[in-house]
Motif scaffolding. Structure first.
Motif, PDB file in Angstrom:
ATOM      1  N   LEU A 159      -0.799  -0.290 -10.751  1.00  0.00           N
ATOM      2  CA  LEU A 159       0.585  -0.157 -10.318  1.00  0.00           C
ATOM      3  C   LEU A 159       1.145  -1.452  -9.745  1.00  0.00           C
ATOM      4  O   LEU A 159       2.329  -1.717  -9.822  1.00  0.00           O
ATOM      5  N   LYS A 160       0.227  -2.232  -9.150  1.00  0.00           N
ATOM      6  CA  LYS A 160       0.675  -3.519  -8.617  1.00  0.00           C
ATOM      7  C   LYS A 160       1.162  -4.406  -9.758  1.00  0.00           C
ATOM      8  O   LYS A 160       2.060  -5.167  -9.632  1.00  0.00           O
ATOM      9  N   ILE A 217      -3.903  11.434 -13.318  1.00  0.00           N
ATOM     10  CA  ILE A 217      -3.829  10.026 -12.957  1.00  0.00           C
ATOM     11  C   ILE A 217      -4.547   9.278 -14.074  1.00  0.00           C
ATOM     12  O   ILE A 217      -5.709   9.575 -14.367  1.00  0.00           O
ATOM     13  N   ILE A 223      -9.031   5.819  -8.222  1.00  0.00           N
ATOM     14  CA  ILE A 223      -7.655   5.653  -7.773  1.00  0.00           C
ATOM     15  C   ILE A 223      -7.378   4.210  -7.341  1.00  0.00           C
ATOM     16  O   ILE A 223      -6.253   3.737  -7.381  1.00  0.00           O
ATOM     17  N   LYS A 280      -6.126  13.032  -3.801  1.00  0.00           N
ATOM     18  CA  LYS A 280      -5.060  13.546  -4.689  1.00  0.00           C
ATOM     19  C   LYS A 280      -5.667  14.552  -5.669  1.00  0.00           C
ATOM     20  O   LYS A 280      -6.795  14.376  -6.127  1.00  0.00           O
ATOM     21  N   SER A 281      -4.854  15.536  -6.024  1.00  0.00           N
ATOM     22  CA  SER A 281      -5.393  16.580  -6.901  1.00  0.00           C
ATOM     23  C   SER A 281      -5.827  16.023  -8.256  1.00  0.00           C
ATOM     24  O   SER A 281      -6.785  16.498  -8.860  1.00  0.00           O
ATOM     25  N   GLY A 282      -5.131  14.990  -8.727  1.00  0.00           N
ATOM     26  CA  GLY A 282      -5.458  14.424 -10.037  1.00  0.00           C
ATOM     27  C   GLY A 282      -6.806  13.734 -10.085  1.00  0.00           C
ATOM     28  O   GLY A 282      -7.319  13.411 -11.150  1.00  0.00           O
ATOM     29  N   GLU A 340      -6.087   2.573 -10.202  1.00  0.00           N
ATOM     30  CA  GLU A 340      -4.692   2.964 -10.402  1.00  0.00           C
ATOM     31  C   GLU A 340      -3.783   2.089  -9.550  1.00  0.00           C
ATOM     32  O   GLU A 340      -2.771   1.590  -9.989  1.00  0.00           O
ATOM     33  N   ALA A 341      -4.223   1.884  -8.288  1.00  0.00           N
ATOM     34  CA  ALA A 341      -3.440   1.060  -7.379  1.00  0.00           C
ATOM     35  C   ALA A 341      -3.304  -0.340  -7.940  1.00  0.00           C
ATOM     36  O   ALA A 341      -2.226  -0.945  -7.912  1.00  0.00           O
ATOM     37  N   GLU A 389      -7.585   6.146   1.628  1.00  0.00           N
ATOM     38  CA  GLU A 389      -6.472   6.894   1.025  1.00  0.00           C
ATOM     39  C   GLU A 389      -6.787   8.389   0.926  1.00  0.00           C
ATOM     40  O   GLU A 389      -7.902   8.771   0.544  1.00  0.00           O
ATOM     41  N   TYR A 390      -5.790   9.213   1.254  1.00  0.00           N
ATOM     42  CA  TYR A 390      -6.057  10.655   1.191  1.00  0.00           C
ATOM     43  C   TYR A 390      -6.251  11.118  -0.256  1.00  0.00           C
ATOM     44  O   TYR A 390      -5.815  10.473  -1.193  1.00  0.00           O
ATOM     45  N   VAL A 409       2.584   1.863  -3.347  1.00  0.00           N
ATOM     46  CA  VAL A 409       1.632   2.429  -4.301  1.00  0.00           C
ATOM     47  C   VAL A 409       1.452   3.905  -4.028  1.00  0.00           C
ATOM     48  O   VAL A 409       1.509   4.746  -4.919  1.00  0.00           O
ATOM     49  N   ILE A 416      -2.429  19.042 -14.455  1.00  0.00           N
ATOM     50  CA  ILE A 416      -1.605  17.958 -13.927  1.00  0.00           C
ATOM     51  C   ILE A 416      -1.419  18.167 -12.436  1.00  0.00           C
ATOM     52  O   ILE A 416      -1.617  19.272 -11.967  1.00  0.00           O
ATOM     53  N   PRO A 417      -1.060  17.215 -11.663  1.00  0.00           N
ATOM     54  CA  PRO A 417      -0.685  15.886 -12.109  1.00  0.00           C
ATOM     55  C   PRO A 417      -1.903  15.002 -12.398  1.00  0.00           C
ATOM     56  O   PRO A 417      -2.774  14.875 -11.566  1.00  0.00           O
ATOM     57  N   ILE A 461       3.893  10.782  -9.042  1.00  0.00           N
ATOM     58  CA  ILE A 461       3.175  11.269 -10.229  1.00  0.00           C
ATOM     59  C   ILE A 461       2.618  12.660  -9.951  1.00  0.00           C
ATOM     60  O   ILE A 461       2.634  13.554 -10.765  1.00  0.00           O
ATOM     61  N   MET A 462       2.125  12.802  -8.691  1.00  0.00           N
ATOM     62  CA  MET A 462       1.448  14.038  -8.328  1.00  0.00           C
ATOM     63  C   MET A 462       2.360  15.257  -8.325  1.00  0.00           C
ATOM     64  O   MET A 462       2.121  16.237  -8.991  1.00  0.00           O
ATOM     65  N   SER A 494       7.763  22.479 -14.086  1.00  0.00           N
ATOM     66  CA  SER A 494       7.428  22.499 -15.506  1.00  0.00           C
ATOM     67  C   SER A 494       7.272  23.926 -16.041  1.00  0.00           C
ATOM     68  O   SER A 494       7.189  24.138 -17.235  1.00  0.00           O
ATOM     69  N   ILE A 495       7.200  24.904 -15.137  1.00  0.00           N
ATOM     70  CA  ILE A 495       7.112  26.290 -15.589  1.00  0.00           C
ATOM     71  C   ILE A 495       8.533  26.771 -15.877  1.00  0.00           C
ATOM     72  O   ILE A 495       9.419  26.606 -15.038  1.00  0.00           O
ATOM     73  N   HIS A 533       0.838  -1.190   0.000  1.00  0.00           N
ATOM     74  CA  HIS A 533       0.000   0.000   0.000  1.00  0.00           C
ATOM     75  C   HIS A 533       0.880   1.250   0.000  1.00  0.00           C
ATOM     76  O   HIS A 533       0.639   2.206  -0.719  1.00  0.00           O
ATOM     77  N   SER A 551       5.405  19.483 -11.179  1.00  0.00           N
ATOM     78  CA  SER A 551       4.290  20.405 -11.302  1.00  0.00           C
ATOM     79  C   SER A 551       4.780  21.846 -11.390  1.00  0.00           C
ATOM     80  O   SER A 551       4.439  22.550 -12.326  1.00  0.00           O
ATOM     81  N   ILE A 592       0.738  25.304 -14.962  1.00  0.00           N
ATOM     82  CA  ILE A 592       0.980  23.878 -14.796  1.00  0.00           C
ATOM     83  C   ILE A 592       0.153  23.162 -15.855  1.00  0.00           C
ATOM     84  O   ILE A 592      -1.062  23.357 -15.938  1.00  0.00           O
ATOM     85  N   ASP A 593       0.829  22.373 -16.641  1.00  0.00           N
ATOM     86  CA  ASP A 593       0.218  21.773 -17.821  1.00  0.00           C
ATOM     87  C   ASP A 593      -1.136  21.151 -17.512  1.00  0.00           C
ATOM     88  O   ASP A 593      -1.238  20.183 -16.776  1.00  0.00           O
TER      89      ASP A 593
END
Lengths: 74, 723
Positions: B722-723, B541, B715, B586-588, B718-719, B583-584, A9, B538-539, A16-17, A24-25, A6, A21, B534-535
């Motif tokens: 990734l496994k 997922i 997500i 994420k912005s994505g 996603e987990a 799980e907390y 992961v 992003i970020p 990734i997050m 990139s600027i 866990h 970020s 920021i593109d």
């Protein structure tokens, strides 16, 4: 064992997050410098303006709300 | 820095050589704004009190959709902010501006367009919010046609005000006017940017921003609506009415210059403190914290400037109800502007956020600062304009004590409730488990505090009603002076006047307005530019996909019912939260959320990882009768979701609108959307049938279940990947 997976992961997701970020600027480092310059300049200018203010003028302005009925007629 | 060579004229003489001119102040417009302030104030407070009752007695919603907490709370906040404080502010602005400029407003027609336009907007809000017509963004809930109307009416107000300044007979603008100028330009900017949306129908739109960006824009707006709608105009009123009531000049005019510029400059940066520990980039959070702490200096500078104006006149506070209200108002301002920076510290915010602490904080400002400033101003204005004495000083004192005790009884229980609940959320047993794993335990614990709060609110409302009676009686004994005569020398524009830079600024309204706008623009630009550069969101997922048509419709129901008023969708990275919710966040995960629904208060638990937690049947029963699944729950039932059929006539348009906003639905998917929606609804209906629940797939509840079951699940895929 399950917890470790866990965590891995989570770490990968974090990667990734956050990564890239801000980076990139282009020339991102200039932002804080500009910000700080504006900030300091703002307060220096403000302090200077107040320091230079004319006392008679300040007194005139201070009393404005109290004198707005000078001409009032019943 | 002398810009001109000639010295200033003395304070005793008028700095003009023009001929003496006679003119009339328009008191009628002030009267009209006072009347609607009082009416909407009572309505807004009644709505608040009813919402407060529902928190320990859910049946107080009368089992009607229109009066349910999720729709009533936005009605309360909008009524108090825009109808009560807004109209009160306009009354004070129209009264003081004319007198400070020595002339009427630009045009009485514009004044009345402003007045009636604003009241129509309020009526539109009072109708649309209970109907569930909402954008789902706090304090900006009104839908796009009303947003456009607000913009137009605001422009009328701005023209009327700036025009009056240009036509003025007084050469220099007094500090109160600067605060009004800052209010006008900043509210215009905040309102327009935060309301940018793409309409789906006349009553429905999706905001241009998504997820994290939407959150940043919303709280840039939300925080600065507090700053520039509830603070700066009221500070302007303070600088005018407090010296008048105390009959002595403001403590320090120089301090007011520093107060003004530093306040408007610093305030705008602090918005992100509403998003601490969320998925907002960390640098933005830190920026919010740093500027919030700095904000303490100008806020307290202003407060002290107000209180010290009373130096040597404190004995009069004992006898004069106007001063009594002002003193408590300014003190409340000082308290809440001390508390604000403290709440912006991450360690304090970790405890306070999502709890009733925030509600208590807001009401010290709302009931104390805004309410008491308005009341004090009215106790001054009504006798003045009706040319009489206040009907009863005794009743004004009764109002003062009912109001003051009301604030105490309102705020203290909520501070207690906030601490209690937060500590219970965070408490672990010796073995490392949550001490109160059932969220409901932390709610039932604080119900007595909710009752005490409703009592406090009732006291405050009772005091307001006493004021209504007193003011009506006062008006009855007097004779209203609709047009007040005054004389002043015309302004000689050719006369050159000296003075330092700021003195020059104070007679250059357009330059002053431009500079004020630049000052408020900087903070916003520094926050937004990096976020937008920021593109694209992003970020990202990879596994986060757009909502299915049924989930999208379900989400719109979630927004319509105002679920965000009691539930957050933002799990902070604390062990106490990941243990409880998962799980907390994420912005994505929010890139397709137009609007974001992170919420700001947890009367109920966070819902971000709600998807897949319970079977469909649990949600079905819970929405029909919350206490059947959670005994003791204070959540209202939503029976209408089981009767009403989902309206799919706009589903295709919703999909194409979302695609225009950047949600990657394939070209032409809108044609297939309703078929897909029906198929998914069929599946949920079958699931429910397996649990022996018979319900048609076309009911609204099916869509809501689809959305609830989707929340935060991407997500997990996603987990798996990734496994």
């Amino acid at each position: 064992m399950r917890k470790r997976t866990h965590k891995t992961v989570s770490a990968k997701l974090n990667n990734i997050m956050i990564k890239n970020s801000l980076a990139s600027i282009s020339d991102v480092a200039i932002y804080p410098v500009i910000s700080l310059t504006i900030f300091v300049a703002f307060f220096v200018l403000l302090g200077y303006m107040v320091f230079r203010a004319d006392k008679k003028y300040i007194k005139h302005m201070e009393e404005m709300p109290l004198t707005d009925e000078v001409y009032q007629k019943d | 820095m002398r810009l001109f060579t000639k010295p200033l004229l003395s304070s005793s003489s008028s700095d003009s050589s023009g001929a003496l001119e006679g003119f009339y102040y328009d008191n009628k417009i002030v009267k009209a704004f006072i009347i609607v302030t009082v009416i909407f104030g009572v309505v807004g407070m009644l709505a608040g009190r009813t919402a407060a009752l529902q928190l320990f007695w859910p049946a107080a919603n009368l089992n009607l959709p229109y009066t349910t907490f999720g729709r009533l709370r936005p009605l309360h906040t909008n009524a108090i902010i825009f109808a009560f404080v807004g109209n009160g502010m306009f009354a004070g602005v129209y009264y003081s501006t004319q007198r400070l400029l020595k002339g009427p407003m630009l045009s009485p027609i514009l004044s009345w367009i402003h007045f009636w336009g604003w009241q129509l907007i309020i009526v539109a809000a009072a109708v649309s919010l209970p109907l569930g017509i909402t954008t789902g963004k706090e304090y900006a809930e009104l839908e796009w046609p009303i947003d456009i109307a607000i913009t137009l009416v605001w422009v009328v107000f701005a023209i009327n005000f700036i025009g009056a300044i240009i036509k003025r007979r007084e050469r220099h603008m007094y500090v109160a006017l600067w605060f009004y100028i800052a209010t006008i330009v900043t509210i215009a900017m905040l309102h327009i940017v935060n309301s940018l949306a793409l309409p789906v129908t006349l009553f429905k739109s999706y905001t241009l921003f998504a997820g994290v960006q939407d959150a940043l824009v919303q709280w840039w707006y939300g925080h600065n609506a507090v700053a520039f709608f509830l603070t700066t105009p009221i500070l302007g009123l303070m600088y005018y009415f407090l010296p008048k009531a105390a009959n002595r000049p403001v403590y320090s005019y120089k301090l007011s210059i520093i107060h003004f510029w530093s306040l408007i400059f610093l305030y705008i940066w602090a918005g992100p403190h509403h998003l601490l520990y969320t998925s907002l980039p960390d640098w933005a959070q830190s920026l919010g914290t740093v500027f919030s702490v700095m904000l303490l200096a100008p806020s307290w500078g202003g407060m002290l400037n107000g209180l010290l104006t009373l130096r040597g006149a404190w004995d009069r506070v004992r006898e004069n109800p106007v001063l009594k209200f002002f003193v408590v108002a300014v003190t409340a301002y000082g308290m809440s502007t001390f508390e604000g920076p403290m709440l912006s510290l991450k360690n304090v915010n970790a405890i306070s956020h999502y709890t009733d602490w925030t509600i208590a904080h807001v009401h010290i400002g709302g009931l104390g600062w805004n309410g008491f400033m308005t009341f004090g101003m009215f106790y001054y204005l009504v006798p003045k304009m009706w040319r009489t004495n206040l009907y009863s000083v005794k009743l004004a004192n009764v109002h003062f004590w009912l109001g003051t005790l009301g604030i105490v009884f309102y705020a203290l229980p909520l501070y207690w409730a906030g601490f209690t609940q937060s500590l219970m959320w965070k408490e672990f047993t010796k073995d490392g488990f949550l001490a109160y794993p059932n969220f409901l335990e932390t709610v039932t614990q604080i119900l007595p505090m909710y009752m005490a709060r409703a009592f406090g609110g009732t006291l405050y409302l009772a005091g307001t009603l006493v004021m209504v009676y007193n003011l009506m009686k006062t008006a009855g004994t007097g004779e209203f002076l609709a047009h007040e005569y005054d004389e002043a020398p015309a302004l000689n524009h050719k006369l050159k006047v000296g003075g330092a830079f700021h003195t020059m600024l104070e007679r250059k309204p357009i330059l002053f307005t431009v500079l004020a706008f630049v000052a408020v623009l900087i903070g916003g630009v520094v926050e937004f530019v990096p976020t937008w550069l920021i593109d694209s969101n992003i970020p990202t997922i990879a596994s986060v996909k757009p909502y299915t048509p049924l989930e999208l419709e379900g989400r719109d129901i979630y927004v319509r019912e105002g679920c965000y008023n009691c539930h957050s969708q933002m799990i902070r990275p604390f062990r106490s939260e990941t243990e409880r919710y998962g799980e907390y966040s994420k912005s994505g995960e929010f890139v397709y959320d137009h609007p974001f629904q992170w919420g700001s208060k947890r009367t109920g638990p966070d819902l971000h990882r709600q998807g897949g937690k319970y079977p469909d049947s649990w949600h079905y029963n819970h929405m029909l009768e919350p206490t059947s699944m959670s005994p003791g729950s204070i959540m209202p039932a939503y029976p209408w979701l089981f009767d009403d059929e989902l309206n799919t006539t706009n589903t295709a348009t919703k999909i194409s609108t979302m695609r225009t906003l950047g949600v990657p639905y394939e070209e032409g998917y809108e044609d297939q959307a309703v078929a897909d929606l029906n198929e998914q609804a069929e599946g949920i209906s079958k699931n429910l049938a397996d649990a022996k629940i018979k319900v048609g797939k076309e009911k609204e509840i099916i869509a809501l279940i689809a959305y609830l079951q989707r929340m935060g699940t991407d997500i997990k895929n996603e987990a798996t990947a990734l496994k």
